[in-house]
Design a protein around this motif. Structure first.
Motif, PDB file in Angstrom:
ATOM      1  N   PRO A  41       0.821  -1.209   0.000  1.00 62.13           N
ATOM      2  CA  PRO A  41       0.000   0.000   0.000  1.00 62.13           C
ATOM      3  C   PRO A  41       0.861   1.267   0.000  1.00 62.13           C
ATOM      4  O   PRO A  41       1.973   1.284   0.525  1.00 62.13           O
ATOM      5  N   VAL A  42       0.306   2.305  -0.581  1.00 61.70           N
ATOM      6  CA  VAL A  42       0.995   3.595  -0.647  1.00 61.70           C
ATOM      7  C   VAL A  42       0.729   4.349   0.658  1.00 61.70           C
ATOM      8  O   VAL A  42      -0.426   4.494   1.056  1.00 61.70           O
ATOM      9  N   PRO A  43       1.780   4.812   1.326  1.00 62.86           N
ATOM     10  CA  PRO A  43       1.572   5.596   2.551  1.00 62.86           C
ATOM     11  C   PRO A  43       0.707   6.826   2.277  1.00 62.86           C
ATOM     12  O   PRO A  43       0.767   7.412   1.199  1.00 62.86           O
ATOM     13  N   ALA A  44      -0.083   7.216   3.250  1.00 62.04           N
ATOM     14  CA  ALA A  44      -0.998   8.347   3.086  1.00 62.04           C
ATOM     15  C   ALA A  44      -0.256   9.679   2.967  1.00 62.04           C
ATOM     16  O   ALA A  44      -0.701  10.571   2.255  1.00 62.04           O
ATOM     17  N   LYS A  45       0.872   9.800   3.624  1.00 56.88           N
ATOM     18  CA  LYS A  45       1.611  11.064   3.603  1.00 56.88           C
ATOM     19  C   LYS A  45       2.667  11.047   2.498  1.00 56.88           C
ATOM     20  O   LYS A  45       3.403  10.080   2.340  1.00 56.88           O
TER      21      LYS A  45
END
Length: 97
Positions: A41-45
């Protein structure tokens, strides 16, 4: 400790790797490529994305320098493409001119 943008600006890599990454920038699609490159998953920040990509690139560069059999030039180029694209994306958000 240097900030992430300064670290990216100071990267010194072989011209062939950098040119290949620049050539690939036009085809980079964040939603498609980033999850595959990060292998999850791609980090939110945005900052966390850059830190992760910097760590990955640094590891690949050390493999390259030691001529490790696990080194993949193609993987290194795709990580560099993502790193450059994401750094530009953050720079555009900071300076919307």
């Amino acid at each position: 400790m240097l900030d992430i943008q300064t670290q990216i600006a100071r990267l010194k890599r072989p011209p062939l790797l950098v040119n290949a990454a620049r050539f690939g920038l036009k085809d980079y699609r964040r939603k498609t490529h980033l999850p595959r490159i990060l292998q999850g998953p791609v980090p939110a920040k945005n900052h966390a994305v850059l830190v992760t990509l910097c760590d990955m690139e640094s590891h690949l560069n050390s493999l390259r320098k030691t001529r490790d059999a696990a080194y993949s030039a193609a993987r290194h180029v795709e990580v560099l493409i993502a790193l450059i694209a994401e750094a530009r994306r953050i720079a555009e958000v900071k300076d919307p001119n």
